[in-house]
Enzyme design. Sequence first.
Site, PDB file in Angstrom:
ATOM      1  N   ARG A  34       1.012  -1.259   0.102  1.00  0.00           N
ATOM      2  CA  ARG A  34      -0.038   0.025   0.059  1.00  0.00           C
ATOM      3  C   ARG A  34       0.908   1.258   0.051  1.00  0.00           C
ATOM      4  O   ARG A  34       0.492   2.238  -0.611  1.00  0.00           O
ATOM      5  CB  ARG A  34      -0.889  -0.098   1.396  1.00  0.00           C
ATOM      6  CG  ARG A  34      -2.085   0.917   1.175  1.00  0.00           C
ATOM      7  CD  ARG A  34      -2.794   0.622   2.428  1.00  0.00           C
ATOM      8  NE  ARG A  34      -4.207   1.616   2.168  1.00  0.00           N
ATOM      9  CZ  ARG A  34      -4.642   2.485   3.160  1.00  0.00           C
ATOM     10  NH1 ARG A  34      -3.667   2.826   4.284  1.00  0.00           N
ATOM     11  NH2 ARG A  34      -5.723   3.143   3.065  1.00  0.00           N
ATOM     12  N   ILE A  60      -7.709   7.078  -1.061  1.00  0.00           N
ATOM     13  CA  ILE A  60      -7.010   5.767  -1.094  1.00  0.00           C
ATOM     14  C   ILE A  60      -8.127   5.113  -0.015  1.00  0.00           C
ATOM     15  O   ILE A  60      -8.192   5.655   1.345  1.00  0.00           O
ATOM     16  CB  ILE A  60      -5.742   5.337  -0.784  1.00  0.00           C
ATOM     17  CG1 ILE A  60      -5.399   3.853  -0.931  1.00  0.00           C
ATOM     18  CG2 ILE A  60      -5.274   5.868   0.480  1.00  0.00           C
ATOM     19  CD1 ILE A  60      -3.988   3.424  -1.069  1.00  0.00           C
ATOM     20  N   SER A  61      -8.757   4.200  -0.435  1.00  0.00           N
ATOM     21  CA  SER A  61      -9.991   3.530   0.635  1.00  0.00           C
ATOM     22  C   SER A  61      -9.232   2.832   1.710  1.00  0.00           C
ATOM     23  O   SER A  61      -8.165   2.399   1.871  1.00  0.00           O
ATOM     24  CB  SER A  61     -10.560   2.783  -0.161  1.00  0.00           C
ATOM     25  OG  SER A  61     -11.604   3.249  -1.124  1.00  0.00           O
ATOM     26  N   GLN A  62     -10.108   2.913   2.713  1.00  0.00           N
ATOM     27  CA  GLN A  62      -9.885   2.110   3.958  1.00  0.00           C
ATOM     28  C   GLN A  62      -9.623   0.599   3.677  1.00  0.00           C
ATOM     29  O   GLN A  62     -10.429  -0.011   2.942  1.00  0.00           O
ATOM     30  CB  GLN A  62     -10.860   2.090   4.853  1.00  0.00           C
ATOM     31  CG  GLN A  62     -10.856   1.688   6.332  1.00  0.00           C
ATOM     32  CD  GLN A  62     -12.039   1.518   7.164  1.00  0.00           C
ATOM     33  OE1 GLN A  62     -13.116   1.982   6.652  1.00  0.00           O
ATOM     34  NE2 GLN A  62     -11.888   0.907   8.310  1.00  0.00           N
ATOM     35  N   PRO A  63      -8.505  -0.073   4.277  1.00  0.00           N
ATOM     36  CA  PRO A  63      -8.072  -1.333   3.671  1.00  0.00           C
ATOM     37  C   PRO A  63      -9.430  -2.296   4.083  1.00  0.00           C
ATOM     38  O   PRO A  63      -9.642  -3.291   3.293  1.00  0.00           O
ATOM     39  CB  PRO A  63      -7.132  -1.757   4.638  1.00  0.00           C
ATOM     40  CG  PRO A  63      -6.311  -0.626   4.627  1.00  0.00           C
ATOM     41  CD  PRO A  63      -7.506   0.671   4.833  1.00  0.00           C
TER      42      PRO A  63
END
Length: 213
Positions: A34, A60-63
């Site tokens: 990431r 960037i989206s939350q994992p």
Amino acid sequence: MVAEVEAMYAETRRETGLAAMSPAVRAAMGKVERHRLIPREQQGSAYANRPLPIGSGQTISQPYIVALSTDLLLPKASDVVLEVGTGSGYQAAVLAEAVKQVYTIELIEGLGRAAAQKLAEMGYRNVEVRIGDGYAGWPDKGPFDGIIVTAAAPRIPPALVAQLKPGGRMVIPVGGDGFIQYLKLVTKRADGGTDEREVIPVRFVPLVPKTGG
């Protein structure tokens, strides 16, 4: 990070129906770097389980959301998947670890070009990036086994439903500005109709249509 995501799966199992990550998604979450997909100033938070700004008003989206969206597709190694909203390329990279081919569309040219370059540098040969209108999908490459949308639309775009195979699944946040958004799971039936399920409330940037000629 992977342990935190796993803990969130356990906490939300009643809503999502998933008590834990599938082996394929867990492996992908542990493998994708990431930190290589975010701006330098965010490097210290690269493996925090939260969204991060990547410029141009995008994140960037939350994992956890990336893992959950991928798992909700029930991905198979033979699948061809469309992603709408490339952003940083993180969701595409996770998908690329779990499926045969990923096609991903980004409206903002600078983001799309940067993501394509980074994904290539990371060795993802099964991801193709296109600059364009996500609402229109990518009909030339469809129909798709699965579709993931990474920005919130006020309603489910008909063009995306049309590009799903019968039995295919789409994961999409739905809700307009000022309204509660829900991550929805859309399954296409053999007769061409769809079944929809609200999974969890979410907060995504809006899915912006292309304007002009």
